[in-house]
Design a protein around this motif. Sequence first.
Motif, short mmCIF file in Angstrom:
data_model
loop_
_atom_site.label_atom_id
_atom_site.label_comp_id
_atom_site.label_asym_id
_atom_site.label_seq_id
_atom_site.Cartn_x
_atom_site.Cartn_y
_atom_site.Cartn_z
N UNK A 1 2.50 -63.26 33.80
CA UNK A 1 3.54 -62.70 34.66
C UNK A 1 4.90 -62.64 33.96
N UNK A 2 5.20 -63.64 33.15
CA UNK A 2 6.53 -63.77 32.56
C UNK A 2 7.04 -62.52 31.84
N UNK A 3 6.23 -61.81 31.02
CA UNK A 3 6.79 -60.69 30.25
C UNK A 3 6.80 -59.36 30.98
N UNK A 4 6.40 -59.31 32.24
CA UNK A 4 6.21 -58.01 32.88
C UNK A 4 7.52 -57.24 33.07
N UNK A 5 8.61 -57.93 33.35
CA UNK A 5 9.90 -57.24 33.50
C UNK A 5 10.32 -56.63 32.17
N UNK A 6 10.21 -57.40 31.10
CA UNK A 6 10.57 -56.88 29.76
C UNK A 6 9.77 -55.63 29.43
N UNK A 7 8.46 -55.67 29.67
CA UNK A 7 7.61 -54.53 29.34
C UNK A 7 8.00 -53.28 30.13
N UNK A 8 8.23 -53.44 31.42
CA UNK A 8 8.58 -52.29 32.26
C UNK A 8 9.96 -51.73 31.89
N UNK A 9 10.92 -52.61 31.64
CA UNK A 9 12.27 -52.15 31.30
C UNK A 9 12.27 -51.37 29.99
N UNK A 10 11.57 -51.89 28.99
CA UNK A 10 11.56 -51.22 27.69
C UNK A 10 10.90 -49.85 27.78
N UNK A 11 9.84 -49.75 28.54
CA UNK A 11 9.18 -48.45 28.69
C UNK A 11 10.07 -47.48 29.47
N UNK A 12 10.75 -47.96 30.48
CA UNK A 12 11.64 -47.12 31.27
C UNK A 12 12.79 -46.54 30.47
N UNK A 13 13.24 -47.27 29.45
CA UNK A 13 14.32 -46.76 28.60
C UNK A 13 13.89 -45.51 27.83
N UNK A 14 12.57 -45.35 27.64
CA UNK A 14 12.05 -44.23 26.86
C UNK A 14 11.18 -43.31 27.73
N UNK A 15 11.59 -43.16 28.99
CA UNK A 15 11.01 -42.13 29.83
C UNK A 15 9.80 -42.52 30.64
N UNK A 16 9.12 -43.62 30.29
CA UNK A 16 7.88 -44.01 30.97
C UNK A 16 8.21 -44.95 32.14
N UNK A 17 8.86 -44.39 33.16
CA UNK A 17 9.48 -45.19 34.22
C UNK A 17 8.51 -45.70 35.26
N UNK A 18 7.24 -45.27 35.23
CA UNK A 18 6.26 -45.76 36.20
C UNK A 18 5.37 -46.85 35.63
#
Length: 806
Positions: free
Chosen positions: A480-497
């Motif tokens: 669970x711990x890294x899930x925010x990091x993973x989603x934020x980094x992808x959202x910065x490059x267009x993959x917001x879902x």
Amino acid sequence: MTIQYKICSFLLGSLVLLGSLLPAEAANYQSHIVQNDQLVVTTDEFQVLLTFKSTEAIEVVYQIDGQKQLPSFAIADHNARVAGKVTVADDILEFKTADLTARLKKSPFSVSYYRGNELLLAEEKGFFAHETLRGFRFKLQDDEKLLGTGQRVVGMDRRGQRLPLYNKASYGYTTEAQQMYFGLPAVMSSKKYLVLFDNSASGFVDLGKTEKEVLQFEAVAGRTAYILMAAPTYPKLIEEYVTVTGKQPLPPRWALGNFASRFGYRTEAETRAIVDKFAAEDFPLDAVVLDLYWFGPDIQGHMGNLAWDNKAFPNPKGMISDFKAKGVNTVLITEPFVLSTSKRWDEAVQAKALATDLAGKAKTFDFYFGNTGLVDVFSKEGTSWFEGIYNELAEYGVAGWWGDLGEPEVHPADAIHSIGTADEIHNAYGHRWAELVYQNRLDKQPEQRPMIMMRSGFAGSQRFGMIPWTGDVSRSWDGLKPQVELALQMGLLGLAYTHSDLGGFAGGEVFDKEMYIRWLQYGVFQPVYRPHAQEQIAPEPVLHDQETKDILREYVKLRYRLTPYNYTLAYQNSSTGMPLMRPLFFENEADTSLIANKDSYLWGDAFLVTPVTAAGVKSVPVQLPAGVWLDYWTGKAYQGGKTIEQPTDLTTLPVMVRAGSFVPMVPVVQSLKDYSSRQLELHYYHDKSISQAKGQMYEDDGKSPDSLSKGQYELLTFSAAAKGKSLAFEFNRTGLGYSGMPKQRETMLVVHQMAKPVNALVDGKALSWVNSAAELVAGSAYFDASKQQVLLKLHWDQAKARVVLE
């Protein structure tokens, strides 16, 4: 279907000379011309083509005679060009727009980029090509921080890392992972530029690991090009990126609802039972996901069948139709592997749908599921064959498509695709697969928005409606711990879902109730609500104990109440690329220390969320941005600009609401098939420090692919203005409207944290005060002293409305 990538037009020089060697000494300028708004520079070693894709983005292609070039997979509109102005000095050539300048030094040749007089990025060696290695080197500035590169668990600032550019499964990952399902060859800098290496081949990105002041992209083959983008703010930089690489289409509204999913439902009876269980337990539900058992009774030997196992699913069409009548959409898994033991093997071979070996035969290899071949999604034959399968399945009423293992999970280097070797196109495989499904569904079902889940892709995959997830995460607190990091980094490059398998996927033999509840609470404030896991522990909340069900039922219902807010975030993303989950450093771009925060995030503009990622926690530290923030559950106000300890217990996810926020809500429905905003709750979070506030709410029919392009929507706008003891609201709307749009909304305005006013007026007419919320009708108001809330009801038609509390 016609494949987008018309390969012949992209080959620059010979297709066979891969071993070109560029001498180590620097190149020197010889001449330049401008053709069709493109600057073409010839040096004594190579040509450079510079093309502005917008006033803030430039594509730079280096080419050597005889060196194979693959097409750009990243660029959405290859014809998009903006004219640049060329000026020449003794040793300098400038190519610029009003917002960005490329400064070319003639000898030794190099390019640097400026916003005004500010240096953004400069080539160091710049382009290099040695035998089977090619790429670019750039100079890094001492104080810049670097984000991006896709899914990695290495911290938010990725400077000092050397990371593979090769999409690869990371089964059971936890708190550290340098290589995962969705790597991206793009880096965003705290200097407000973004550089994208437009190359799909296997390689690395070195962010100052090997040499502290050098950013290096390298690949074994592929396109020798990069795109440099710049903007004054991070949100504008993301908007520039999606302008070049493509904007995410709106998803169907049901994709924002609750999913029933596991690995996996084995029979029609089991699938029907779980859908009924959600209804019986009073849990809203919008989708059921079928993993690989829909086409085979066990894991091995059946992949590639991609046809219903009629013993386990005797009436799939009837089942899907029955689900649809209940508002539950069926999503099917498909994979790109066709086992040699599957029923379709001979068919796929005869259709020439598979990648080949060096002898030109269908390439076979072994992996976990059996001996297999791989669909060549780049070829006309592979595309046609795969499309035929999707067409067959769509006849059953399937509403959503799940593409799994699309890295591809196993991809031998000697597998040959129509446009190149496995290593040349590996990172674009999922990207091309998503395009195939997206275009096919739009062609065959032009009235429906495609829903496509895939776990791998490339820069620009968002333009095909891709909904990625973070793969086979460990079912543990460390997962669970890294899930925010993973989603934020992808959202910065267009993959917001980008979202996670809620509750964790891999492993776990004993049910960790607290971890499970905390993960599913977090899921309310992330893009897709989809618990999914291996079946030894049920991923579905309806199959757990009463306390777990009672806690999570209220969170799932909150997710449904927030649908108009969440759908507005989807609209903002499709319009500008703004992520649904937003990092805290967006709030104060001058404070680069905020980049490191991977524990909290903004869900839209209104909510600040801090998931609980450890057991037994009674409070969490929350770094508050500037302004006033209210605890969502208690209403307690906190002054921003500092770190606080926000209390929590098992029933309360730590959530703050920004003062000055508008949050639209609707009543809960069993599925979003019955969604309506005819009854609208509009929450405004008041504070005396806020003199002006604005909000919006986007509405359309929830399914038409061209709602935005044709203006077939309604954009409701809200504003608040405080002066003295008076607080005035204005409601308005724009857009052409849509089928099924409410002609009038019974609107409940809830003003939080406000003392009782003397008068409440709607369009100048005083409302009557009632003694309880239950007595409220249109034209009346109520003050809840215990919660310090003013509630009033009005009939809001298509006209502007004005509410004054004084």
